[in-house]
Design an enzyme around this catalytic site. Structure first.
Site, mmCIF file in Angstrom:
data_model
loop_
_atom_site.group_PDB
_atom_site.id
_atom_site.type_symbol
_atom_site.label_atom_id
_atom_site.label_comp_id
_atom_site.label_asym_id
_atom_site.label_seq_id
_atom_site.Cartn_x
_atom_site.Cartn_y
_atom_site.Cartn_z
ATOM 1 N N GLY A 1 -17.053 13.891 -7.729
ATOM 2 C CA GLY A 1 -16.562 15.079 -8.424
ATOM 3 C C GLY A 1 -17.671 15.552 -9.342
ATOM 4 C CB SER A 2 -17.907 18.374 -11.711
ATOM 5 O OG SER A 2 -16.692 18.024 -12.365
ATOM 6 N N GLY B 1 -1.746 -8.178 -0.498
ATOM 7 C CA GLY B 1 -0.660 -7.583 0.285
ATOM 8 C C GLY B 1 -0.520 -6.084 0.055
ATOM 9 C CD GLU C 1 -17.533 11.416 -10.702
ATOM 10 O OE1 GLU C 1 -17.248 12.473 -10.099
ATOM 11 O OE2 GLU C 1 -16.926 11.034 -11.710
ATOM 12 C CG HIS D 1 -13.776 13.016 -9.847
ATOM 13 N ND1 HIS D 1 -14.793 13.407 -10.694
ATOM 14 C CD2 HIS D 1 -12.790 13.937 -9.993
ATOM 15 C CE1 HIS D 1 -14.439 14.519 -11.313
ATOM 16 N NE2 HIS D 1 -13.227 14.855 -10.906
ATOM 17 C CD GLU E 1 -10.526 9.331 -5.080
ATOM 18 O OE1 GLU E 1 -9.456 9.450 -4.435
ATOM 19 O OE2 GLU E 1 -11.119 10.289 -5.597
ATOM 20 C CG HIS F 1 5.181 -13.124 -0.359
ATOM 21 N ND1 HIS F 1 4.878 -12.453 0.799
ATOM 22 C CD2 HIS F 1 5.839 -12.238 -1.127
ATOM 23 C CE1 HIS F 1 5.335 -11.217 0.724
ATOM 24 N NE2 HIS F 1 5.914 -11.067 -0.422
HETATM 25 N N1 TZD Z 1 3.141 -0.110 -0.279
HETATM 26 C C1 TZD Z 1 1.990 -0.796 -0.398
HETATM 27 C C2 TZD Z 1 0.770 -0.118 -0.956
HETATM 28 N N2 TZD Z 1 1.901 -2.070 -0.036
HETATM 29 C C3 TZD Z 1 3.000 -2.702 0.445
HETATM 30 N N3 TZD Z 1 2.857 -3.999 0.780
HETATM 31 C C4 TZD Z 1 4.212 -2.008 0.623
HETATM 32 C C5 TZD Z 1 4.237 -0.697 0.247
HETATM 33 C C6 TZD Z 1 5.487 -2.679 1.144
HETATM 34 N N4 TZD Z 1 5.379 -3.119 2.552
HETATM 35 C C7 TZD Z 1 5.084 -4.417 2.883
HETATM 36 O O1 TZD Z 1 4.837 -5.329 2.084
HETATM 37 S S1 TZD Z 1 5.094 -4.628 4.559
HETATM 38 C C8 TZD Z 1 5.514 -3.020 4.851
HETATM 39 C C9 TZD Z 1 5.633 -2.323 3.650
HETATM 40 C C10 TZD Z 1 5.960 -0.886 3.580
HETATM 41 C C11 TZD Z 1 5.726 -2.544 6.247
HETATM 42 C C12 TZD Z 1 4.466 -2.329 7.015
HETATM 43 O O2 TZD Z 1 4.804 -1.826 8.269
HETATM 44 P P1 TZD Z 1 3.886 -1.972 9.529
HETATM 45 O O3 TZD Z 1 4.042 -3.454 10.001
HETATM 46 O O4 TZD Z 1 4.423 -1.059 10.563
HETATM 47 O O5 TZD Z 1 2.482 -1.800 9.178
HETATM 48 P P2 TZD Z 1 5.308 -4.276 10.514
HETATM 49 O O6 TZD Z 1 4.706 -5.296 11.406
HETATM 50 O O7 TZD Z 1 6.251 -3.360 11.216
HETATM 51 O O8 TZD Z 1 5.925 -4.917 9.306
#
Ligand code: TZD
Length: 522
Positions: A25-26, A396, A28, A70, A47, A278
């Site tokens: 952006g500006s 994750g 940078e 930015h 980003e 988890h």
């Molecule tokens: N947003 C973000 C940024 N990270 C996350 N982990 C999630 C939402 C929640 N989330 C999971 O933890 S797994 C998942 C979500 C939305 C589903 C992913 O779907 P996919 O894979 O189609 O990539 P599967 O194999 O159908 O689960």
């Protein structure tokens, strides 16, 4: 007299940080002006994708990487992706342009108010030079902080600083090195403990792969006949997953970990937090009578562990001492065969897709995986024997996989790269397709289209909340999306077609959309 900009470029050049991932952006532009010819600027269109690509590139090269964001808005967009870099311990050096000094206090447009607080607690260190003369030293600190702590750092620089003329600066010649070896006494105690153990086990974390210790970990397991697990929620694979001593990835719950380790009097954990749980399954942290010893160079991971002993040191000298000083036992070597893949009824089972990848792709292929409900299918069908074969979002946070596959491919042109991405996950980092096309990055994206957020459905069952909204994503066509970003793409629905497609090669990016059946991660 050199400008602050000239000194900064010179410092980055000397440290080998000449590939910059960014979205400018500006604020940078004054830093990016007069970039030396040997620098490469990799443009990402969002980003999140910028940080994902940089993370993949840094992990593939094993080096710190400069990221240019930015101001506050660009930094904010980067934060989701940054959660993964924190937990993979990737040394990203984030820089952001600040308004001119006289306009920060009055909060002019694009002033990054309290810039040093914005990215906390994700970054390990954040700074803004107190005056233009301190810009080169501050930049050096940002690089060294990221390298030493193995955690992203953040530097905000008012853009009127870059033109300031400064004296020559000794910062250019600085060397800062890391070395965390255990003492002889600590090693001797550990050697004695492992030598005396009746039924020891090994648990390996991502740092073993990051630290180039994959082969040494195999040597250690074979030397001592150690049943070997991968620590829960792995972002890298530190051990060949079809080795006869491989026991699998430890489950990510307290009680299940304890159950898996039952019967071992000593558990040696190398290069992992203890543990990245988890799903919350309470219970004993360890079976009765089990002693856990964690060796990690991550001070925080040692301090926050809920049980066991910790030795804060690099795992490498520990592995070498055990190899040298503990008498060898007889162990199985080689590789065990994969089971027959499960088959789908209405669409391909993910196991069929992974078996096809295993059979058609070069054994040295690097896989960047962001397919969340296909976890057990993945480990059942893959046969990964080489270091640096597996990358997964370490926190994750979705949006890593697709951009990181681009970054890994840019960082390691000597090895093929395949991104295995769910149809939900792909959307969070989708703009990286443009960077892949624009820079002609040789990478294959395999999109598993099951039409749902499969992992969430599974979690819904686990939590006793099966009837939640927002888990269906029908109607996405990634071939049309890919075409819009300039990436060639096909859809496959049967196994033969998939295998034929996977056997073809291109010198740029391509996307294969595979219709798959929803499955459970366990
Ligand atoms: N947003 C973000 C940024 N990270 C996350 N982990 C999630 C939402 C929640 N989330 C999971 O933890 S797994 C998942 C979500 C939305 C589903 C992913 O779907 P996919 O894979 O189609 O990539 P599967 O194999 O159908 O689960």
């Amino acid at each position: 007299m050199p400008t602050a900009r000239r000194l900064a470029h010179e410092f980055l050049d000397r440290r080998g940080l000449t590939t910059i991932f960014g979205n400018p952006g500006s604020n940078e532009l004054p830093f990016l002006a007069e970039l030396p010819e040997n620098f490469r600027y990799v443009l990402g269109l969002h980003e999140g994708a910028v940080v994902g690509m940089a993370d993949g590139y840094a992990q593939a090269t094993g080096r710190p990487v400069l990221v240019n964001l930015h101001a506050a808005a660009g930094s904010g967009n980067a934060m989701g992706a940054l959660t993964n870099a924190v937990h993979s311990r990737t040394p990203l050096v984030l820089t952001a342009g600040q308004q001119v000094r006289s306009a920060i206090g009055l909060e002019a447009m694009l002033a990054n108010t309290d810039a040093t607080q914005l990215m906390r607690p994700l970054v390990g260190w954040a700074g803004e030079p107190s005056c233009a003369a301190d810009v080169p030293r501050s930049l050096a600190q940002a690089v060294f902080e990221a390298e030493l702590h193995r955690r992203p750092s953040y530097l905000s620089v008012p853009y009127d600083d870059w033109a300031a003329e400064l004296a020559e600066n000794p910062i250019l010649d600085r060397q800062v090195r890391r070395g965390l070896a255990p003492t002889e006494a600590q090693l001797a105690e550990l050697v004695a403990t492992i030598a005396a153990a009746k039924n020891p086990a090994l648990v390996l974390g991502g740092d073993v792969d990051t630290g180039d210790l994959f082969d040494r970990a195999v040597a250690l397991a074979e030397h001592l006949d150690l049943p070997t697990w991968v620590a829960p929620s792995p972002h890298r694979l530190p051990f060949p997953n079809r080795h006869p001593l491989f026991r699998g990835v430890l489950p990510a719950g307290i009680a299940p970990v304890s159950a898996a380790l039952t019967g071992h009097d000593v558990v040696l954990v190398l290069g992992a937090p203890v543990f990245r749980y988890h799903q919350h399954v309470p219970g004993r942290f360890l079976p009765a009578g089990t002693r856990l010893i964690q060796v990690t160079d991550d001070f925080g991971a040692a301090a926050r562990a809920p049980m066991g002993e910790a030795l804060v040191a690099e795992p490498a000298p520990v592995i070498e001492a055990l190899l040298r000083k503990v008498p060898a036992r007889t162990a199985q070597r080689g590789y065990v065969e994969n089971p027959e893949p499960k088959t789908g009824e209405r669409a391909l089972h993910p196991e069929q897709v992974f078996a096809a990848l295993r059979d058609t792709q070069d054994g040295a292929t690097r896989y960047v995986v962001e397919s969340t409900s296909t976890n057990s299918a993945w480990w059942r069908q893959m046969d990964l024997r080489h270091p640096g074969s597996y990358f997964f979002p370490a926190a994750g946070g979705l949006g890593f996989g697709l951009p990181a596959a681009v970054g890994v491919a840019m960082g390691s042109p000597d090895r093929p790269v395949v991104g295995v991405i769910g149809d939900g996950s792909a959307n969070y980092g989708i703009t990286a397709l443009w960077s892949a096309a624009h820079y002609r990055v040789p990478v294959t994206f395999v999109i598993l289209r099951n039409g749902v957020y499969g992992a969430l459905r599974w979690f819904g069952e686990l939590l006793g909340t099966p009837d939640v909204p927002g888990t269906e994503i029908p109607g996405l066509d990634f071939t049309a999306i890919a075409a819009g970003y300039g990436v060639e793409a096909t859809t496959v629905t049967d196994e033969d077609h998939l295998r034929t497609q996977l056997k073809t090669t291109t010198d740029g990016p391509r996307l294969i959309q595979v219709d798959t059946e929803p499955t459970s991660p366990e």
